[in-house]
Motif scaffolding. Sequence first.
Motif, short mmCIF file in Angstrom:
data_model
loop_
_atom_site.label_atom_id
_atom_site.label_comp_id
_atom_site.label_asym_id
_atom_site.label_seq_id
_atom_site.Cartn_x
_atom_site.Cartn_y
_atom_site.Cartn_z
N ASP A 12 0.83 -1.21 0.00
CA ASP A 12 0.00 0.00 0.00
C ASP A 12 0.87 1.26 0.00
O ASP A 12 0.57 2.24 -0.68
N GLU A 15 2.51 1.70 -3.41
CA GLU A 15 1.52 2.09 -4.42
C GLU A 15 0.83 3.41 -4.09
O GLU A 15 -0.14 3.79 -4.73
N LYS A 17 -1.07 4.20 -1.70
CA LYS A 17 -2.40 4.11 -1.10
C LYS A 17 -2.35 4.61 0.34
O LYS A 17 -3.36 4.97 0.92
#
Length: 137
Positions: A12, A15, A17
Amino acid sequence: MTEKIQRRKLKDFREKKSNVLVATQVLEEGMDIRQCNLVIRFDMPGDFRSYVQSKGRARAEDSLYVMLVEEGEQHTTFFKDLVDFKTIEKMLLAKCHGRSKPEEDDIAVHMSDTEIAPYMPKGPNGPRITMNAAIFH
């Protein structure tokens, strides 16, 4: 936290996120997170290796490496250790810049025991490791 959850959290972060990753010193080694632009240490690195490893986590361009310290008795020890770490880092960078490996004579000349105090884990009457001894023995 299970290993599966840890991997997902790292994924996460990579990426984008999530934009904050809180970790223990386990993240010092073996993890490469290039986009990390801020490392905040809540404790003093125990040795030069730990200092370099944690500082190396802040790999992004214009990244920051911050160490927090409590006021009081640890304050003096913290700054002495930090000066030692920065001195070692500066010496190594100066000697290794543009070269693949320093020669032993270069190491002996520039890594004298007078620049960095010996490491004495049990005090002055116990064992000691000097920079010369750590390199040559």
